[in-house]
Design an enzyme around this catalytic site. Structure first.
Site, mmCIF file in Angstrom:
data_model
loop_
_atom_site.group_PDB
_atom_site.id
_atom_site.type_symbol
_atom_site.label_atom_id
_atom_site.label_comp_id
_atom_site.label_asym_id
_atom_site.label_seq_id
_atom_site.Cartn_x
_atom_site.Cartn_y
_atom_site.Cartn_z
ATOM 1 N N ARG A 28 34.450 30.613 34.000
ATOM 2 C CA ARG A 28 35.534 31.080 33.131
ATOM 3 C C ARG A 28 35.619 30.293 31.817
ATOM 4 O O ARG A 28 36.698 30.076 31.293
ATOM 5 C CB ARG A 28 36.893 31.010 33.848
ATOM 6 C CG ARG A 28 37.061 32.000 34.966
ATOM 7 C CD ARG A 28 37.395 33.369 34.390
ATOM 8 N NE ARG A 28 37.622 34.357 35.428
ATOM 9 C CZ ARG A 28 38.822 34.626 35.947
ATOM 10 N NH1 ARG A 28 39.882 34.026 35.514
ATOM 11 N NH2 ARG A 28 38.934 35.530 36.880
ATOM 12 N N ARG A 32 40.952 32.574 27.990
ATOM 13 C CA ARG A 32 42.215 32.241 27.324
ATOM 14 C C ARG A 32 42.389 30.794 26.912
ATOM 15 O O ARG A 32 43.290 30.481 26.143
ATOM 16 C CB ARG A 32 43.382 32.700 28.200
ATOM 17 C CG ARG A 32 43.533 34.205 28.154
ATOM 18 C CD ARG A 32 44.540 34.684 29.156
ATOM 19 N NE ARG A 32 44.046 34.413 30.497
ATOM 20 C CZ ARG A 32 44.683 34.748 31.602
ATOM 21 N NH1 ARG A 32 45.840 35.342 31.532
ATOM 22 N NH2 ARG A 32 44.153 34.499 32.775
ATOM 23 N N ARG A 41 41.119 39.039 21.188
ATOM 24 C CA ARG A 41 41.669 39.938 22.203
ATOM 25 C C ARG A 41 42.966 40.632 21.790
ATOM 26 O O ARG A 41 43.505 41.430 22.539
ATOM 27 C CB ARG A 41 41.879 39.157 23.508
ATOM 28 C CG ARG A 41 40.608 38.913 24.343
ATOM 29 C CD ARG A 41 40.049 40.184 24.937
ATOM 30 N NE ARG A 41 41.110 41.092 25.334
ATOM 31 C CZ ARG A 41 41.831 40.949 26.418
ATOM 32 N NH1 ARG A 41 41.576 39.986 27.257
ATOM 33 N NH2 ARG A 41 42.797 41.795 26.699
ATOM 34 N N ASP A 77 33.896 41.317 34.014
ATOM 35 C CA ASP A 77 34.767 41.045 35.149
ATOM 36 C C ASP A 77 34.154 41.662 36.397
ATOM 37 O O ASP A 77 33.405 42.649 36.302
ATOM 38 C CB ASP A 77 36.172 41.610 34.925
ATOM 39 C CG ASP A 77 37.162 40.982 35.904
ATOM 40 O OD1 ASP A 77 37.665 39.882 35.606
ATOM 41 O OD2 ASP A 77 37.383 41.562 36.985
ATOM 42 N N TYR A 152 40.349 43.154 46.925
ATOM 43 C CA TYR A 152 41.147 43.860 45.910
ATOM 44 C C TYR A 152 41.313 45.335 46.252
ATOM 45 O O TYR A 152 42.392 45.908 46.100
ATOM 46 C CB TYR A 152 40.507 43.722 44.522
ATOM 47 C CG TYR A 152 40.669 42.347 43.920
ATOM 48 C CD1 TYR A 152 41.921 41.887 43.529
ATOM 49 C CD2 TYR A 152 39.575 41.500 43.743
ATOM 50 C CE1 TYR A 152 42.078 40.616 42.983
ATOM 51 C CE2 TYR A 152 39.724 40.230 43.198
ATOM 52 C CZ TYR A 152 40.973 39.791 42.816
ATOM 53 O OH TYR A 152 41.132 38.543 42.277
HETATM 54 O O1 CP3 Z 1 33.462 32.859 31.182
HETATM 55 C C1 CP3 Z 1 33.363 33.483 32.254
HETATM 56 O O2 CP3 Z 1 33.435 32.930 33.358
HETATM 57 C C2 CP3 Z 1 32.993 34.958 32.201
HETATM 58 C C3 CP3 Z 1 34.014 35.870 32.424
HETATM 59 C C4 CP3 Z 1 34.636 36.217 33.766
HETATM 60 C C5 CP3 Z 1 35.901 36.866 33.819
HETATM 61 N N1 CP3 Z 1 36.140 37.232 35.103
HETATM 62 C C6 CP3 Z 1 36.743 37.122 32.656
HETATM 63 C C7 CP3 Z 1 38.193 37.354 32.857
HETATM 64 C C8 CP3 Z 1 34.165 36.142 35.073
HETATM 65 C C9 CP3 Z 1 32.885 35.495 35.590
HETATM 66 C C10 CP3 Z 1 35.129 36.796 35.901
HETATM 67 C C11 CP3 Z 1 34.957 37.002 37.348
HETATM 68 C C12 CP3 Z 1 36.140 37.258 38.179
HETATM 69 N N2 CP3 Z 1 37.176 38.115 37.949
HETATM 70 C C13 CP3 Z 1 36.311 36.709 39.462
HETATM 71 C C14 CP3 Z 1 35.354 35.763 40.130
HETATM 72 C C15 CP3 Z 1 35.487 34.394 39.604
HETATM 73 C C16 CP3 Z 1 36.744 33.656 39.979
HETATM 74 O O3 CP3 Z 1 37.448 33.243 39.064
HETATM 75 O O4 CP3 Z 1 36.995 33.500 41.184
HETATM 76 C C17 CP3 Z 1 37.529 37.210 39.976
HETATM 77 C C18 CP3 Z 1 38.156 36.888 41.325
HETATM 78 C C19 CP3 Z 1 38.044 38.124 39.017
HETATM 79 C C20 CP3 Z 1 39.267 38.967 39.124
HETATM 80 C C21 CP3 Z 1 40.189 38.641 38.016
HETATM 81 N N3 CP3 Z 1 40.039 39.123 36.727
HETATM 82 C C22 CP3 Z 1 41.312 37.753 37.996
HETATM 83 C C23 CP3 Z 1 41.847 37.024 39.209
HETATM 84 C C24 CP3 Z 1 41.814 37.715 36.685
HETATM 85 C C25 CP3 Z 1 42.913 36.855 36.116
HETATM 86 C C26 CP3 Z 1 44.184 37.590 35.914
HETATM 87 C C27 CP3 Z 1 45.105 36.830 34.976
HETATM 88 O O5 CP3 Z 1 45.457 37.421 33.949
HETATM 89 O O6 CP3 Z 1 45.435 35.692 35.263
HETATM 90 C C28 CP3 Z 1 41.007 38.585 35.918
HETATM 91 C C29 CP3 Z 1 41.119 38.852 34.480
HETATM 92 C C30 CP3 Z 1 40.139 38.114 33.641
HETATM 93 N N4 CP3 Z 1 38.804 38.094 33.855
HETATM 94 C C31 CP3 Z 1 40.444 37.391 32.462
HETATM 95 C C32 CP3 Z 1 39.215 36.920 31.960
HETATM 96 C C33 CP3 Z 1 38.988 36.143 30.695
HETATM 97 C C34 CP3 Z 1 41.813 37.222 31.859
HETATM 98 C C35 CP3 Z 1 42.184 38.478 31.122
HETATM 99 C C36 CP3 Z 1 42.773 38.245 29.764
HETATM 100 O O7 CP3 Z 1 42.224 37.466 28.946
HETATM 101 O O8 CP3 Z 1 43.804 38.900 29.483
#
Ligand code: CP3
Length: 342
Positions: A28, A32, A41, A77, A152
């Site tokens: 990640r 943010r 974004r 994602d 999910y």
């Molecule tokens: O830099 C990186 O790691 C690449 C980007 C990445 C994202 N999601 C971007 C993201 C990766 C590798 C993921 C994978 C992902 N998504 C996983 C597996 C990794 C982990 O963290 O366990 C999981 C479980 C998800 C599901 C998911 N998507 C969650 C739990 C969330 C967070 C929700 C929140 O708003 O707190 C997301 C959204 C997400 N994916 C964001 C990002 C940057 C945040 C969205 C935003 O910026 O508004």
């Protein structure tokens, strides 16, 4: 696959050779914690940003430029392939993936759409654009493991203990089997598309595997994770497998065909290495909570992780899970500088 990144610190370490410096990147790292990400974004939805090749590529490159990490990870994602298949899923800010309707019955599973031909073209275009700009710096492609996706799909959104998903695996094993095969094929296709477009390594994220017993993992989950990872078995890239709370299942997760194991913060790398029989390079495992601690506290922790990682055949420094959104990005840059200076 064209050899451009074969001599990079990340790829040689993933292949088991210790070089002069320990490579470092952060799960990640794009997101943010970076003001330049938040600026890009404004006015777009998360999943739309992922499917805009120009935007996804630019966001992927931001942490490489800022921190000097040894790898990029494609900005996308785990639910993107579900969305592209036609599942009604969205990402709710501050919450995570949410489904229009949970998938719970045999009929729900039978109605799951397959990925149409060409559905992954925006992903391939984003990756191709990114690797072109990265040059010799590798890009990691990734995908969610079938169990985490099922958590999910069955729950309909984020949950703490994934109870409905774990009930389904026992109450209706046939539906479970069909659901996990579907998830493995869709997520495997997503992973394969990234490698074919130029990613140098592939990481499978089983973020919620920690809610499973070893018995449930081996009998109801492992085969589908293997099916997902097998989607890139014929492509010559290192395969990384990561889970949160994976201490009990580490050897079983490795056994599905992983070349490198990601380790969360709950067990020291030396202990993970012992459980794995000293057979594979490790990736991890700074406690994300330490990122908000004063630098001397974080620095001592990073040095501890490096020391513990010496026990393994090779070590890529990372966090034990993703960068928390409120992290001061300067802390990440300091970690990279520290690791590269040793
Ligand atoms: O830099 C990186 O790691 C690449 C980007 C990445 C994202 N999601 C971007 C993201 C990766 C590798 C993921 C994978 C992902 N998504 C996983 C597996 C990794 C982990 O963290 O366990 C999981 C479980 C998800 C599901 C998911 N998507 C969650 C739990 C969330 C967070 C929700 C929140 O708003 O707190 C997301 C959204 C997400 N994916 C964001 C990002 C940057 C945040 C969205 C935003 O910026 O508004």
């Amino acid at each position: 696959m064209d050899g451009r990144t074969a001599d990079s610190a990340l790829i040689t370490t993933y292949r088991g050779t210790r070089g002069p410096v320990t490579p470092v990147w952060f799960m990640r790292q794009a997101g943010r914690s970076l003001p330049e990400y938040r600026a890009l974004r404004v006015g777009n939805q998360m999943l739309d940003a992922c499917l805009d090749p120009e935007l996804s590529s630019e966001i992927t490159l931001q942490p490489v430029r800022r921190h000097g990490v040894d790898s990029a990870i494609f900005f996308s994602d785990i639910v993107i392939p579900l969305k592209l298949a036609g599942v009604d899923v969205d990402i709710v800010p501050g919450r995570g993936p949410v489904l229009g309707k949970p998938i719970r019955t045999a009929a729900d599973v039978a109605a799951l759409p397959h990925l149409p031909a060409g559905a992954l073209s925006a992903v391939s275009a984003g990756v191709a654009r990114t690797v072109e700009q990265l040059g010799k710096t590798p890009l990691i492609g990734f995908a969610g493991a079938p169990f985490t996706l099922a958590a999910y799909l069955v729950e309909g959104g984020p949950s703490k203990e994934h109870l409905s998903a774990r009930t389904l695996m026992h109450a209706d094993p046939e539906t479970w089997h069909a659901l996990l095969n579907w998830a493995a094929d869709v997520t495997g296709a997503f992973l394969r598309a990234q490698v074919l477009a130029g990613a140098s390594a592939a990481q499978l994220f089983d973020s919620w595997v920690g809610s499973l017993s070893l018995a449930d993992y081996t009998s109801h989950v492992a085969a589908y994770s293997k099916r997902a990872l097998d989607a890139v078995a014929d492509l010559d890239v290192p395969k990384v497998h990561f889970g949160v709370g994976s201490g009990e299942v580490l050897p079983a997760m490795q056994a599905i065909g992983a070349d490198v194991m990601g380790v969360d913060w709950r067990i020291p790398l030396a202990e993970a290495n012992r459980r794995l029989g000293g057979t594979v390079p490790l990736q991890g495992n700074i406690d994300p909570a330490m990122l908000a601690a004063p630098w001397p506290v974080l620095e001592a922790h990073v040095l501890d992780v490096l020391e513990s990682g010496q026990a393994a055949p090779a070590h890529v420094l990372n966090l034990g899970h993703g960068v928390p959104p409120d992290t001061d990005p300067d802390q990440l840059t300091r970690i990279v500088d520290l690791v590269h200076s040793r």
